[in-house]
Enzyme design. Sequence first.
Site, mmCIF file in Angstrom:
data_model
loop_
_atom_site.group_PDB
_atom_site.id
_atom_site.type_symbol
_atom_site.label_atom_id
_atom_site.label_comp_id
_atom_site.label_asym_id
_atom_site.label_seq_id
_atom_site.Cartn_x
_atom_site.Cartn_y
_atom_site.Cartn_z
ATOM 1 C CB SER A 130 67.568 59.875 -17.132
ATOM 2 O OG SER A 130 67.524 60.591 -18.347
ATOM 3 C CD GLU A 245 65.495 60.816 -26.617
ATOM 4 O OE1 GLU A 245 64.517 60.576 -25.891
ATOM 5 O OE2 GLU A 245 66.665 60.802 -26.205
ATOM 6 C CD GLU A 376 65.273 74.784 -18.768
ATOM 7 O OE1 GLU A 376 64.179 75.316 -18.507
ATOM 8 O OE2 GLU A 376 65.391 73.580 -19.072
#
Length: 391
Positions: A130, A245, A376
Amino acid sequence: MHLGQDTELDALRARVRDLAARYAPPRNKHTGVRAPEAHEIPALRKWTGLLFEEQLLGVHWPVSYGGLPDAHPLHESVVTDELIRVGAAGPVGGGLLAAAAVIASGTDEQKDYFLPRIRTGEHIWCQLFSEPDAGSDLAGLRTRATRDGDDFVVDGQKVWTTNGQHADFGYLLARTDPDAPKHAGITAFALAMDTPGVSVRPLREITGTADFNEVFLDAVRIPAGQVIGAVNAGWAVTTTSLAHERSSAGAGASLFGALDRLAALAGAVPRGGRRAIDHDDVRQALGGFVADVHVNALVSALGDSRSLHGTGDAADAPISKILFSEINLALHEYGMQLQGHDGVRIEGDAQVYDEGWWQDAFMYGRAFTIAGGTNEVLRNLIAERALGLPR
């Protein structure tokens, strides 16, 4: 294979419970995936090594690296589930994710070096995926790796890195071809975290803890031999890790413990001269959560069953993860609602319920809607890749 009562798995659960009772370091009393304190790391390294030594973890690895020849397909899922149920710590760091990448895409030299050290607990790994502008949209990452002789020189920034302050190695994704299409031109690396130019800065969260970190990469040199898989093929390399994950995030073992806490809370909180649990609306809400938690477990089991039969699709793991994270958040929000004005109390207050566990869980619950891909984005993935809808 059909999922159901299985004597082999029942025996495995008993073995995990016995080992945890004798040797496991205590699990952090807070909810969620929490980074340990520095003084806890030696014991967690030892515990991680013991889990592998007892062949509770890594059983699906190649036999030459410690795997079992006929491991039950649900072996590691059951181990993880049981550790959560008994309140024991799991393996420290992201070694299982890194190992999946190394086993699937690494060289023999990488396997010989990294896998034994993951098994012993010598190496703790973190996940360097990330970024500030590319968390949910991982393919939008901007960290750059440029070839320079026998090395790649990496510049960029990573964020939300669990265990970054403790890790020996990082599973890093960086862009090696800025002109390639969005999902191409990305390469996976094994980065030694003590390499010059690597800086780790803890992030203080609303829970008061620092479970995540920012990691800054300033002209960091990584030998070309530490590329995992092919250059510019990092997106394919990481698919297995992300699927692992998301699937494990949806297992939901922790929800059963939260249900017990919610029932106890409803029995302790006064409301209108009676216990909250004596009111019909509270009992109906509790019944609804019981149904939700069991449905989540069945959906997760269905995904496992489909995978075992080779009939799974791209929606299974994301659906399980979305369902778990949203039930988890709703359950903890309701626990806070039951407390009324006392919900503003925090850990350390003599009158707080359950030692402040609910306040911490309420704030941390939002993390699960982001971890492993935001809900989302996962809904878009389901629509596009599983249902074939237009972008």
